[in-house]
Design a protein around this motif. Structure first.
Motif, short mmCIF file in Angstrom:
data_model
loop_
_atom_site.label_atom_id
_atom_site.label_comp_id
_atom_site.label_asym_id
_atom_site.label_seq_id
_atom_site.Cartn_x
_atom_site.Cartn_y
_atom_site.Cartn_z
N GLN A 233 0.13 1.68 -10.02
CA GLN A 233 0.59 2.25 -8.75
C GLN A 233 -0.41 1.99 -7.63
O GLN A 233 -0.03 1.64 -6.50
CB GLN A 233 0.79 3.76 -8.88
N ILE A 234 -1.68 2.17 -7.93
CA ILE A 234 -2.72 1.95 -6.93
C ILE A 234 -2.75 0.49 -6.51
O ILE A 234 -2.85 0.18 -5.31
CB ILE A 234 -4.09 2.41 -7.47
N GLU A 235 -2.66 -0.42 -7.47
CA GLU A 235 -2.67 -1.84 -7.13
C GLU A 235 -1.49 -2.21 -6.26
O GLU A 235 -1.63 -2.99 -5.31
CB GLU A 235 -2.68 -2.67 -8.41
N THR A 236 -0.33 -1.64 -6.55
CA THR A 236 0.86 -1.91 -5.73
C THR A 236 0.66 -1.40 -4.32
O THR A 236 1.00 -2.09 -3.34
CB THR A 236 2.09 -1.25 -6.36
N ARG A 237 0.09 -0.22 -4.17
CA ARG A 237 -0.14 0.34 -2.85
C ARG A 237 -1.21 -0.46 -2.09
O ARG A 237 -1.10 -0.64 -0.87
CB ARG A 237 -0.52 1.81 -2.95
N MET A 238 -2.22 -0.94 -2.79
CA MET A 238 -3.23 -1.77 -2.14
C MET A 238 -2.62 -3.07 -1.62
O MET A 238 -2.89 -3.50 -0.49
CB MET A 238 -4.39 -2.08 -3.10
N THR A 239 -1.81 -3.71 -2.46
CA THR A 239 -1.17 -4.95 -2.04
C THR A 239 -0.29 -4.73 -0.82
O THR A 239 -0.32 -5.52 0.14
CB THR A 239 -0.33 -5.53 -3.19
N ARG A 240 0.47 -3.63 -0.83
CA ARG A 240 1.35 -3.34 0.32
C ARG A 240 0.53 -3.05 1.57
O ARG A 240 0.90 -3.47 2.67
CB ARG A 240 2.26 -2.16 -0.02
N TRP A 241 -0.59 -2.34 1.42
CA TRP A 241 -1.44 -2.03 2.57
C TRP A 241 -2.00 -3.32 3.18
O TRP A 241 -2.00 -3.49 4.40
CB TRP A 241 -2.57 -1.11 2.14
N ILE A 242 -2.50 -4.21 2.32
CA ILE A 242 -3.04 -5.49 2.80
C ILE A 242 -1.94 -6.32 3.46
O ILE A 242 -2.17 -6.94 4.51
CB ILE A 242 -3.67 -6.26 1.62
N GLN A 243 -0.78 -6.31 2.87
CA GLN A 243 0.35 -7.05 3.43
C GLN A 243 0.67 -6.57 4.84
O GLN A 243 0.84 -7.38 5.76
CB GLN A 243 1.56 -6.88 2.51
N ASP A 244 0.73 -5.27 5.03
CA ASP A 244 1.05 -4.71 6.35
C ASP A 244 -0.08 -4.94 7.34
O ASP A 244 0.15 -5.27 8.51
CB ASP A 244 1.33 -3.21 6.23
N LEU B 269 -2.53 -7.31 7.37
CA LEU B 269 -2.79 -8.71 7.72
C LEU B 269 -1.51 -9.48 8.06
O LEU B 269 -1.61 -10.65 8.44
CB LEU B 269 -3.51 -9.41 6.56
N ARG B 270 -0.37 -8.84 7.88
CA ARG B 270 0.92 -9.49 8.15
C ARG B 270 1.07 -10.78 7.34
O ARG B 270 1.35 -11.86 7.89
CB ARG B 270 1.08 -9.75 9.65
N VAL B 271 0.85 -10.64 6.05
CA VAL B 271 1.04 -11.74 5.10
C VAL B 271 2.09 -11.32 4.09
O VAL B 271 2.47 -10.14 4.01
CB VAL B 271 -0.29 -12.11 4.39
N ASP B 272 2.58 -12.31 3.31
CA ASP B 272 3.59 -11.95 2.32
C ASP B 272 2.93 -11.30 1.11
O ASP B 272 1.70 -11.26 0.98
CB ASP B 272 4.44 -13.17 1.92
N ALA B 273 3.75 -10.77 0.21
CA ALA B 273 3.25 -10.00 -0.92
C ALA B 273 2.38 -10.85 -1.84
O ALA B 273 1.36 -10.37 -2.36
CB ALA B 273 4.42 -9.41 -1.71
N ALA B 274 2.75 -12.11 -2.04
CA ALA B 274 1.97 -12.98 -2.94
C ALA B 274 0.57 -13.20 -2.39
O ALA B 274 -0.42 -13.16 -3.12
CB ALA B 274 2.68 -14.30 -3.14
N GLU B 275 0.46 -13.46 -1.08
CA GLU B 275 -0.85 -13.68 -0.48
C GLU B 275 -1.67 -12.40 -0.48
O GLU B 275 -2.90 -12.42 -0.73
CB GLU B 275 -0.69 -14.20 0.95
#
Length: 222
Positions: free
Chosen positions: A29-40, A42-48
């Motif tokens: 759950q934490i990893e998913t939230r970190m990825t989403r936070w970074i995505q928002d 830096l305005r990058v896609d989920a893979a990046e």
């Protein structure tokens, strides 16, 4: 007491996937939230975003440390967001609580998460009331394990003597500095990592602690 641990007066435990099983649903759950936070952010896609999260963890110790180094991110909002998770997947473990409580000396938690998050995890696991201190990444000045400064700051804050302390960790690289400081190290993970910095390994923390407290009743692997 097992003679290899008879000199220990401070027991240091990591939190995530050390004081609860690695199969629990919390850290994903934490990893998913970190990825989403970074995505928002830096305005990058989920893979990046996921690639950056993993790269920062590898290079800096945590994704937050990478964000701070590369983008000057303030740590508090990030940590508050990524730790807003469901603790319902954790269950109380009274046996583990009793074994930790029975260890002679001080018992502390040292995590790359925040102290507030750690207390939530401990409450969900039924592990409250047995700790002398809970140290979060904020107490290390937001410098994470495995960086030497994190240990120096937290251990100075705690007042422990490394040569009389043992550290339990699921991430083997986080045991390198404790080994260098003279601590006894225990890798808590499905498979043992190679290296002189890993003194002991266990797949079952409760069984290992039982072996320390009552040698002969449980196997304590070298």
């Amino acid at each position: 007491m097992d003679t290899r641990f008879a000199h220990i007066d401070t027991w240091v435990f990591d939190l995530d996937e050390t004081l609860y099983p690695p199969g629990a649903s919390l850290f994903p759950q934490i990893e998913t939230r970190m990825t989403r936070w970074i995505q928002d952010f830096l305005r990058v896609d989920a893979a990046e975003a996921d690639r950056l999260r993993s790269q920062w963890w590898h290079d800096h110790g945590t994704s937050l440390a990478g964000l701070m180094a590369d983008h000057g991110v303030a740590p508090e909002p990030f940590l508050e967001d990524v730790h807003d998770v469901d603790f319902g997947g954790l269950s109380p473990d009274p046996i583990l609580a009793g074994l930790i409580d029975a260890l002679p000396g001080r018992k502390i938690v040292f995590t790359n998460g925040t102290a507030d998050y750690a207390r939530n995890v401990l409450a969900a696991r039924g592990l409250t009331g047995i700790w002398d201190a809970v140290h979060g990444v904020e107490h290390a000045g937001y410098v994470p394990k495995p960086q030497r400064a994190a240990y120096d700051r937290v251990f100075a804050r705690d007042g422990l003597t490394p040569q009389r302390a043992a550290m339990f960790e699921d991430t083997a690289r986080n045991l390198a500095v404790p080994h260098d400081l003279g601590m006894s190290t225990v890798h808590v993970a499905p498979a043992r990592a190679e290296g002189a910095h890993v003194h002991h390994h266990t797949t079952d923390l409760s069984a290992f602690l039982r072996g320390i407290l009552t040698p002969g009743l449980a196997i304590l692997r070298p």
